[in-house]
Write a protein that holds these residues in place. Structure first.
Motif, PDB file in Angstrom:
ATOM      1  N   ARG A 220      22.959 -54.721  50.042  1.00 43.77           N
ATOM      2  CA  ARG A 220      21.926 -55.006  49.043  1.00 43.77           C
ATOM      3  C   ARG A 220      21.011 -56.114  49.565  1.00 43.77           C
ATOM      4  NH1 ARG A 220      23.621 -56.931  43.534  1.00 43.77           N
ATOM      5  NH2 ARG A 220      21.349 -57.075  43.370  1.00 43.77           N
ATOM      6  N   VAL A 221      21.606 -57.138  50.173  1.00 40.49           N
ATOM      7  CA  VAL A 221      20.812 -58.225  50.750  1.00 40.49           C
ATOM      8  C   VAL A 221      19.924 -57.679  51.866  1.00 40.49           C
ATOM      9  CG1 VAL A 221      20.922 -60.411  52.015  1.00 40.49           C
ATOM     10  CG2 VAL A 221      22.531 -59.973  50.132  1.00 40.49           C
ATOM     11  N   GLN A 232      14.812 -51.545  41.281  1.00 37.36           N
ATOM     12  CA  GLN A 232      15.152 -50.119  41.304  1.00 37.36           C
ATOM     13  C   GLN A 232      16.463 -49.823  42.022  1.00 37.36           C
ATOM     14  OE1 GLN A 232      13.298 -48.059  39.578  1.00 37.36           O
ATOM     15  NE2 GLN A 232      11.730 -49.597  39.132  1.00 37.36           N
ATOM     16  N   VAL A 233      16.924 -50.721  42.859  1.00 44.38           N
ATOM     17  CA  VAL A 233      18.088 -50.449  43.697  1.00 44.38           C
ATOM     18  C   VAL A 233      19.375 -50.539  42.873  1.00 44.38           C
ATOM     19  CG1 VAL A 233      18.503 -52.847  44.401  1.00 44.38           C
ATOM     20  CG2 VAL A 233      19.081 -50.983  45.964  1.00 44.38           C
ATOM     21  N   PRO A 234      20.387 -49.704  43.151  1.00 41.50           N
ATOM     22  CA  PRO A 234      21.673 -49.811  42.448  1.00 41.50           C
ATOM     23  C   PRO A 234      22.291 -51.197  42.629  1.00 41.50           C
ATOM     24  CG  PRO A 234      21.547 -47.735  43.641  1.00 41.50           C
ATOM     25  CD  PRO A 234      20.354 -48.543  44.075  1.00 41.50           C
ATOM     26  N   ALA A 235      22.788 -51.750  41.519  1.00 39.97           N
ATOM     27  CA  ALA A 235      23.340 -53.103  41.555  1.00 39.97           C
ATOM     28  C   ALA A 235      24.829 -53.120  41.832  1.00 39.97           C
ATOM     29  CB  ALA A 235      23.061 -53.817  40.230  1.00 39.97           C
ATOM     30  N   ARG A 241      26.746 -44.655  43.245  1.00 36.78           N
ATOM     31  CA  ARG A 241      27.219 -43.267  43.264  1.00 36.78           C
ATOM     32  C   ARG A 241      26.259 -42.356  42.513  1.00 36.78           C
ATOM     33  NH1 ARG A 241      29.606 -41.506  46.518  1.00 36.78           N
ATOM     34  NH2 ARG A 241      31.694 -42.349  46.270  1.00 36.78           N
ATOM     35  N   GLN A 242      25.769 -42.815  41.356  1.00 39.31           N
ATOM     36  CA  GLN A 242      24.833 -41.989  40.595  1.00 39.31           C
ATOM     37  C   GLN A 242      23.559 -41.731  41.391  1.00 39.31           C
ATOM     38  OE1 GLN A 242      22.887 -43.801  37.300  1.00 39.31           O
ATOM     39  NE2 GLN A 242      22.261 -41.876  36.385  1.00 39.31           N
ATOM     40  N   PHE A 243      23.001 -42.799  41.993  1.00 42.31           N
ATOM     41  CA  PHE A 243      21.771 -42.647  42.772  1.00 42.31           C
ATOM     42  C   PHE A 243      22.007 -41.714  43.960  1.00 42.31           C
ATOM     43  CE2 PHE A 243      18.964 -43.461  46.252  1.00 42.31           C
ATOM     44  CZ  PHE A 243      17.723 -43.661  45.672  1.00 42.31           C
ATOM     45  N   PHE A 244      23.077 -41.954  44.713  1.00 44.88           N
ATOM     46  CA  PHE A 244      23.295 -41.232  45.963  1.00 44.88           C
ATOM     47  C   PHE A 244      23.576 -39.752  45.712  1.00 44.88           C
ATOM     48  CE2 PHE A 244      25.908 -40.541  49.967  1.00 44.88           C
ATOM     49  CZ  PHE A 244      24.800 -40.544  50.792  1.00 44.88           C
ATOM     50  N   ASP A 245      24.352 -39.438  44.683  1.00 43.87           N
ATOM     51  CA  ASP A 245      24.615 -38.036  44.361  1.00 43.87           C
ATOM     52  C   ASP A 245      23.310 -37.313  44.036  1.00 43.87           C
ATOM     53  OD1 ASP A 245      27.301 -38.355  44.749  1.00 43.87           O
ATOM     54  OD2 ASP A 245      27.868 -38.279  42.633  1.00 43.87           O
TER      55      ASP A 245
END
Length: 387
Positions: A220-221, A232-235, A241-245
């Motif tokens: 993330r960094v 917007q990036v997953p925290a 997992r939701q974003f990548f799927d």
């Protein structure tokens, strides 16, 4: 946040405003060659910027010279210890899962095939490996380290590819959006973080929850320093997992460029593996980590080793159990992993420092011992999209 087709579509329209403006000005003023020449002498934190550096580049390097102010240094230290404990496994996952997964996204494979340097996969592998090693050094963000200058240069490299493809009309922005857009940058961050953790789990590597979460946090960094929009990036790993799927379901598929890039990658690693007896292990390991559907799309050959490689988790589980129970065993395996990683990286770099320069043109055609206890074992978040 919740990711939908609409939010993903919006991310396809956005690049990196700061880096894009810097690169556009360098090309407009004809200063790219001068910038690349001078920046070869700028490679460590705290080093004076070269005399004669274009002013727009000097301003960019000043603004991007520090990590985000929200960095949790305790988490970064956990990530470093995780890497020390798993360096050879992380390298394996990057090489045999993350890289091929890039190639199974047709528009990414096409984009990667567009630059002169990426005709030679050893260069990209060396740059990726060296970048990760820089990140996981004890003083990665302190004077004398090489990570921040490398991140600054990679960010400009991405911007330069956007500049070329859009200026030369070689990218269908109507259907594909902005090249190396925010969706793809976040997707790349997931490929080098979440997919690595998934691959280690598939290989049977023992990971603590703290260690896995810290490794994801470190990327993330990295994403923040490479221009990823932090709103917007997953925290966390569940949202990752939701974003990548959703990202993979939206975009993955076969392509000629993906096949060609995978063939080059397999050839590269078959050269690194001594002799020829174990050459088929390369393709078998890729197939094991990315699955048969993706491997078939990439034209990864099937061999008798496909079955043998499936025994790897059982063998690694034995070694991991030794490491869990014996401090001496843990030290010995960590050192072996360190030397294996050093050997692999030195084979790719041939002892050179890799430079991340702004390409002045693209190819004319698209060618193609741990302080973290390993208890409360990490398991991957469940899939969120029906596969």
């Amino acid at each position: 946040m919740t990711y939908t087709e609409e939010t993903m579509d919006s991310l396809r329209l956005v690049g990196d405003e700061l880096a894009d403006a810097t690169v556009a000005t360098l090309f407009e003023r004809g200063e790219v060659g001068k910038f690349n020449t001078l920046m070869r002498y700028f490679s460590t934190v705290g080093q004076d910027l070269p005399e004669g550096l274009p002013e727009v580049a000097r301003e960019y390097l000043h603004v991007t010279s520090a990590p985000p102010d929200w960095v949790d240094w305790g988490e970064m230290e956990k990530a470093r210890l995780f890497f020390i404990d798993n360096n050879v496994h992380v390298s394996t996952a990057l090489s045999f899962a993350s890289m091929p997964a890039c190639y199974v996204i047709p528009h990414v494979a096409r984009l990667l095939s567009a630059t002169h340097s990426l005709k030679y996969p050893s260069k990209r592998m060396a740059e990726t490996g060296q970048f990760t090693v820089y990140l996981m050094q004890p003083g990665a963000f302190e004077a004398g380290s090489r990570f921040i200058p490398a991140a600054q240069k990679v960010r400009l490299l991405h911007a330069s590819i956007r500049h070329h493809l859009k200026r030369e009309g070689r990218w269908d922005t109507g259907s594909l959006g902005t090249p190396i857009c925010q969706e793809d940058m976040i997707g790349g961050q997931m490929l080098f973080s979440l997919l690595v953790l998934d691959s280690l789990h598939r290989l049977g590597i023992h990971m603590s929850i703290d260690g896995a979460e810290a490794y994801f946090y470190a990327w993330r960094v990295v994403g923040a320093m490479l221009g990823v929009d932090q709103e917007q990036v997953p925290a966390d790993l569940d949202s990752a997992r939701q974003f990548f799927d959703l990202y993979m379901i939206r975009h993955m598929g076969p392509s000629d460029e993906g096949v060609q890039l995978t063939r080059q990658l397999i050839d590269l690693y078959e050269e690194v593996v001594p002799g020829t007896l174990f050459d088929p292990v390369v393709g078998a390991l890729i197939r094991f980590l990315v699955g048969d559907t993706c491997a078939d799309w990439l034209d990864v050959p099937r061999t008798a080793w496909d079955t043998a490689v499936k025994a790897a988790p059982a063998l690694l589980n034995i070694l991991e159990s030794i490491e869990d129970r014996s401090p001496l065993g843990a030290w010995a395996l960590d050192r072996l992993g360190h030397f294996t990683t050093v050997f692999e990286l030195s084979s790719l770099t041939r002892g050179r420092i890799m430079h991340y320069a702004i390409p002045e043109q693209l190819k004319k055609d698209y060618g193609v011992s741990s302080a973290i206890p390993r208890t409360k074992r990490w398991t991957p978040p469940a899939p969120t999209v029906a596969m």
